[in-house]
Motif scaffolding. Structure first.
Motif, PDB file in Angstrom:
ATOM      1  N   TYR A  93       0.853  -1.192   0.000  1.00 48.73           N
ATOM      2  CA  TYR A  93       0.000   0.000   0.000  1.00 48.73           C
ATOM      3  C   TYR A  93       0.887   1.240   0.000  1.00 48.73           C
ATOM      4  CZ  TYR A  93      -3.529  -3.380   1.540  1.00 48.73           C
ATOM      5  OH  TYR A  93      -4.362  -4.466   1.647  1.00 48.73           O
ATOM      6  N   HIS A  94       0.671   2.128  -0.965  1.00 47.71           N
ATOM      7  CA  HIS A  94       1.573   3.265  -1.136  1.00 47.71           C
ATOM      8  C   HIS A  94       0.792   4.533  -1.474  1.00 47.71           C
ATOM      9  CE1 HIS A  94       4.994   0.445  -1.387  1.00 47.71           C
ATOM     10  NE2 HIS A  94       4.154  -0.328  -2.049  1.00 47.71           N
ATOM     11  N   THR A  96      -0.170   7.561  -3.610  1.00 42.78           N
ATOM     12  CA  THR A  96      -0.132   7.660  -5.064  1.00 42.78           C
ATOM     13  C   THR A  96      -0.739   8.987  -5.481  1.00 42.78           C
ATOM     14  OG1 THR A  96      -0.690   6.504  -7.126  1.00 42.78           O
ATOM     15  CG2 THR A  96      -2.374   6.556  -5.430  1.00 42.78           C
ATOM     16  N   ASP A 250       5.201  -6.339  -7.381  1.00 45.67           N
ATOM     17  CA  ASP A 250       4.827  -4.927  -7.374  1.00 45.67           C
ATOM     18  C   ASP A 250       4.882  -4.428  -8.811  1.00 45.67           C
ATOM     19  OD1 ASP A 250       4.814  -2.146  -7.318  1.00 45.67           O
ATOM     20  OD2 ASP A 250       6.230  -1.982  -5.659  1.00 45.67           O
ATOM     21  N   GLN A 273      -2.631  -1.043  -7.082  1.00 42.75           N
ATOM     22  CA  GLN A 273      -3.013   0.141  -6.306  1.00 42.75           C
ATOM     23  C   GLN A 273      -2.144   1.347  -6.620  1.00 42.75           C
ATOM     24  OE1 GLN A 273      -1.111   1.179  -3.028  1.00 42.75           O
ATOM     25  NE2 GLN A 273      -2.221   3.080  -3.384  1.00 42.75           N
ATOM     26  N   ARG A 274      -0.824   1.130  -6.733  1.00 42.60           N
ATOM     27  CA  ARG A 274       0.029   2.304  -6.885  1.00 42.60           C
ATOM     28  C   ARG A 274      -0.012   2.882  -8.285  1.00 42.60           C
ATOM     29  NH1 ARG A 274       5.790   0.410  -4.839  1.00 42.60           N
ATOM     30  NH2 ARG A 274       5.982   2.652  -4.679  1.00 42.60           N
ATOM     31  N   HIS A 285      -9.073  -1.795  -4.384  1.00 41.86           N
ATOM     32  CA  HIS A 285      -7.939  -1.798  -5.296  1.00 41.86           C
ATOM     33  C   HIS A 285      -8.082  -2.978  -6.250  1.00 41.86           C
ATOM     34  CE1 HIS A 285      -5.865  -0.072  -1.511  1.00 41.86           C
ATOM     35  NE2 HIS A 285      -6.336   0.919  -2.247  1.00 41.86           N
ATOM     36  N   SER A 427       7.471   6.162  -2.372  1.00 40.44           N
ATOM     37  CA  SER A 427       6.366   6.182  -3.336  1.00 40.44           C
ATOM     38  C   SER A 427       6.559   7.343  -4.296  1.00 40.44           C
ATOM     39  CB  SER A 427       5.034   6.340  -2.605  1.00 40.44           C
ATOM     40  OG  SER A 427       4.921   7.661  -2.070  1.00 40.44           O
TER      41      SER A 427
END
Length: 963
Positions: A93-94, A96, A250, A273-274, A285, A427
């Motif tokens: 989770y990042h 963005t 990722d 998600q990112r 997501h 991120s």
């Protein structure tokens, strides 16, 4: 002279009540519909529809309705309690940066968020193209041969990979290996799924995986602590022992790292998600899932494929698994019947907008931030745990507690769950000043490090933090779609072009039975983009998420009151996940009582296809229960089968009102029968829109239900996702609700596993349902149910002379939906329910649910949000179609030359100079006056599904193919 009564201030304020905005019919329309039905009041209609024995003895305790302004102000005050710290926690989770053009024109646009799953592809070509782009993005990044149109989250995708491995492997082993450097929430979810399937699990060092006899293995690349490892030899060693290897990864890292497919992986999965999707406290997501072409028949979820329409033009549609659960039922690959379409579309547009070079620059900036941070720590003698990284640096400090305290004091979250270490994940939101602040936090004041000097040093000397043999050299995103829409003007027009190809609720009623396509009010949608809700990491300390906890707890209390249960879990992030969590709770309950031998689940033949698929996922054997000629559950058959299985009975999965659209009067007796044999009653929440405020699952006698918040409680369908499927349970099942490996959840067993990656599932969309319930209040919620029933009965009454309504209750009433029978017409004319579905597109309508739960029928659910005027237009469309069928019956038109056979009609059809059909062009396109006032043009005509499956193509075609 007539005097108008002067209104009080309270009466004047009624004008702003949300209830009248949500419910379609006004007073005059209501009176006219009641007159048509031959009743004096809604109360009389409800008395004829809902059995008195299950009516609630007292009103809901939700409180009075609130105005939009008041509800938003209250929720904003709650949201402000969330602390907006900078999060470097990572773990999938990042932070963005959602491009504003995508935020405004996709996430906040009802043309994208109110569409339905593209079961009718001729009017869904826009989102199908965007999803095909998502699949191409997934294929390019992973280096695999086949990708799906998204799954629910990374952890559940990993669980699906394990199930696929067991289906396709030639190994006889029952053991599955998980590397201990996989994200902890993923390990948690996979272990839960394995326990239900009866698989054995071993969690250990990745390099030990091939030492054991396993049917599959799950690896992480980069690992949860940031390390980058070349596992190609390990993968080959596992495959030599017939194991199927899944790699969680990722997608942003894969812009710089060698694709897992090039390392030999069999399945590659992760979260997108990112790619522009906010963290939103855990979701929603879109997960991506890619595998080998050889495993296409075992893929979970949805796949978009390329086919052609009747004119030979390229056209897109859902391939193979279109309605897998309804066809294969307990033999389905998965119980997941939708995807995360809206989020997949955001990620897809993010990739299209930035393009390959833009994404490489973003990935490069993230990686450079990690390099600078690591260089600074090493220069000051801080020990690094990982010698290679993309975005995550794990390190050891002597004064760990002091560093964490300094971070929190500065409004910064580090990852603190790594044993005797700390970690920082960077991120695209990270800036040079953030790195400098992190140096201050980790090293204290006076460290003397300069971010720009460190950056220059790395530029001069190069970076070795990605191993040379893992640097990406293969091309990525070379398709033209990712290389031509990089200005805002161009991406805006591309988004609009695709939107124009799709029919959504902002154009007309979508009357899909069992799917409850109701108003998703703008006021309900506004809070989801507030930073306080959109930008929170799911694993922040609880004191930073007090606003979320307040909103979740209040929503939970309301749902407990509405359902008549004692406790609720918000973790399941789809209806299918809710079903699964509920059945897991039932199984664990039986096991806790020493009754683990109970392994039979009774399911009526009318049930949703997800029900038997879910029962199979909890290792239950499905026994079908017949329905009688009136569509009700055959109680004699139920009692006989319950008696036959005896103490092996675990549960029944039943939908109420029934999927046949009727309030069955034997439902309470059914619950008593199941309980008398020690079984539990699972009530599918798909039809809760006919219950709220009038009855409830808990009051009727059931033990557990999932709630489709994307149906009854107004979260929009998003073109096929997101959804939310929280489950309510009676108190005896509460100890068996899901927990979470990272964030412990109150009110359930500490050792329980998770069913979704985030502790509260797709928490970021819960404000929508909170707003709906707050603005409707106790009385409004009850009225919504009453008007859903009124509208359905009005449609049934008006259509019955033309299309017989298949099932009705004791007093001739339907619930909130009705099934019309097309089979006699098909026999007399050759016209099918498919023909009617496609002809409705020419009127600007999406078809009702087709051939479910009875083949050769249409199931219609108008919801409470549609006015009588809109219902009358739909009725006019259907009666006009009936008149067209009559012409075929009479021989005036042949079965292969009539408007239904050629429907839907595109502009190319109408302009075709070689028109040789038995009806006029203008009639084909404008079969009713109201159509001419607001024409929706399908962009492709009837699609050839068989051709698409026989010539499976699930990636973006070349530009030449388009031409």
């Amino acid at each position: 002279m007539t005097h108008t009564a002067v209104k009080t201030l309270t009466q004047l304020a009624k004008h702003d009540e949300f209830i009248q905005r949500h419910i379609g019919p006004d007073a005059a329309e209501t009176a006219a519909m009641l007159q048509e039905l031959g009743v004096d009041s809604i109360e009389q209609l409800i008395a004829q529809t809902v059995p008195q024995s299950i009516r609630l003895p007292k009103p809901l305790a939700i409180g009075d309705s609130r105005t939009e302004v008041d509800a938003l102000a209250y929720l904003k005050a709650a949201a402000s309690k969330n602390k907006m710290y900078k999060s470097y926690i990572g773990m999938g989770y990042h932070p963005t940066l959602t491009p504003h053009v995508i935020l405004r024109n996709v996430l906040e646009n009802p043309g994208w968020y109110t569409a339905y799953t593209p079961y009718q592809p001729e009017i869904a070509q826009g989102r199908l193209e965007s999803l095909l782009n998502f699949q191409q993005l997934s294929l390019d990044l992973t280096g695999m041969e086949l990708a799906s149109a998204s799954l629910l989250d990374e952890a559940t995708a990993a669980a699906e990979a394990m199930a696929l491995a067991k289906r396709v492997t030639k190994s006889k082993s029952n053991l599955y290996f998980i590397a201990d450097d996989v994200h902890p929430q993923t390990i948690d979810v996979v272990k839960t799924r394995a326990e239900m399937f009866g698989f054995d699990i071993v969690v250990g060092k990745a390099n030990e995986a091939a030492e054991q006899d396993v049917f599959g293995a799950l690896l992480q690349y980069p690992t949860t602590n940031g390390d980058i490892r070349n596992d190609s030899a390990l993968i080959a060693a596992l495959q030599a022992k017939k194991a199927i290897v899944a790699v969680a990864t990722d997608p942003m890292a894969l812009m710089l790292l060698k694709a897992p497919g090039e390392l030999g992986a069999d399945v590659v999965l992760g979260s997108m998600q990112r790619f522009g999707v906010p963290m939103a406290f855990g979701g929603p997501h879109a997960a991506f899932f890619a595998t080998r072409d050889a495993y296409k028949r075992s893929m979970p979820g949805r796949i978009i494929g390329v086919s052609k329409d009747r004119r030979g033009n390229q056209a897109l549609r859902m391939a193979m698994q279109t309605r897998e659960q309804h066809i294969r039922r307990e033999k389905a690959n998965s119980n997941i019947c939708t995807a995360q379409v809206l989020l997949a579309n955001i990620a897809s547009f993010y990739a299209v907008y930035h393009g390959p070079q833009g994404l490489k620059d973003i990935a490069g900036r993230i990686h450079r931030s990690a390099d600078i941070f690591a260089a600074g720590l090493k220069a000051k003698g801080v020990a690094l745990v990982n010698s290679h990284w993309f975005d995550t640096v794990t390190f050891k400090v002597a004064d760990r507690a002091a560093v964490v305290a300094r971070a929190l004091a500065a409004g910064v979250n580090l990852r603190t769950d790594v044993a005797d270490s700390l970690a920082v994940s960077f991120s695209e939101a990270t800036q040079a000043g953030d790195i400098a602040q992190l140096f201050d936090i980790v090293l204290g004041a006076g460290h003397g490090l300069d971010v720009n000097a460190l950056d220059a040093q790395i530029v001069a000397n190069g970076s070795t933090s990605i191993p040379a043999d893992l640097v990406r050299t293969s091309a990525v995103l070379s398709h033209p779609v990712f290389n031509q829409y990089h200005s805002e003007t161009e991406i805006l027009r591309y988004i609009k072009k695709l939107e124009n190809k799709d029919l959504a609720l902002n154009h007309s009623m979508i009357s899909l039975g069992s799917c409850t396509m109701k108003l998703n009010a703008t006021a309900e949608m506004i809070p989801i983009t507030w930073p306080e809700f959109a930008s929170l990491h799911p694993f922040v300390p609880r004191d930073q998420a007090e606003g979320y906890y307040q909103m979740i707890n209040e929503l939970g209390d309301w749902l407990v009151n509405i359902t008549g249960y004692d406790n609720i879990s918000m973790q399941p992030n789809s209806g299918a996940q809710g079903e699964y969590a509920g059945m897991v709770a039932i199984r664990k309950y039986h096991e806790s009582r020493g009754e683990g031998h109970r392994n039979i689940c009774l399911i009526p033949v009318s049930a949703h296809g997800t029900n038997p698929a879910t029962a199979a996922m909890t290792n239950y054997e499905v026994v079908l229960v017949d329905c009688d000629k009136s569509g009700n559950i055959d109680m004699a058959d139920l009692k006989a089968k319950a008696a036959e299985v005896g103490d092996r009975l675990a549960a029944i999965m039943v939908t109420y009102p029934s999927t046949h659209g009727v309030f069955e009067e034997t439902i309470a007796e059914l619950c008593e029968v199941i309980h008398s044999y020690g079984g539990q009653v699972y009530m599918d929440g798909a039809n809760m829109n006919a219950q709220v405020g009038l009855t409830s699952p808990g009051f009727i006698g059931s033990d557990v239900s999932h709630l489709n918040l994307h149906k009854t409680f107004c979260i929009p369908h998003g073109g096929g996702g997101p959804g939310m499927g929280p489950i309510g349970v009676k108190s005896h099942l509460a100890p068996f609700l899901p927990n979470h490996a990272v964030v412990k959840i109150d009110g359930t067993g500490a050792s329980n596993g998770a069913v979704s990656a985030a502790p509260f599932g797709s928490a970021g969309i819960l404000p929508i349902s909170w707003m709906y319930i707050a603005m409707m209040g106790s009385e409004g919620l009850k009225q919504a149910t009453e008007f859903a029933i009124l509208n359905a009965n009005y449609v049934a009454k008006k259509l019955n002379p033309h299309f017989p309504v298949l099932y009705v209750g004791t007093h001739g009433r339907v619930a909130h939906e009705c099934i019309i029978d097309i089979r006699p017409l098909k026999e007399a004319s050759g016209i099918t329910e498919m023909d009617i579905a496609k002809r409705l597109m020419d009127f600007g309508y999406h078809s009702p649910t087709m051939s479910f739960p009875v083949a050769g029928t249409l199931m219609i659910e108008p919801t409470e949000s549609e006015s009588k005027a809109e219902l009358d237009k739909f009725i006019e469309a259907m009666t006009t179609i009936r008149a067209e069928i009559a012409k075929v019956e009479a021989g005036e038109w042949t079965v292969d030359n009539n408007p239904l056979a050629y429907a839907p009609h595109t502009m190319a059809d109408i302009l075709d100079p070689s028109w040789d059909r038995a009806y006029e062009r203008t009639y084909a396109a404008f079969p009713a006056q109201f159509v001419a006032e607001n024409k929706f043009w399908p962009t492709v005509t009837r699609i050839d599904d068989v051709y698409g499956d026989r010539n499976l193509m699930c990636s973006c075609p070349s530009p030449e193919a388009y031409r």
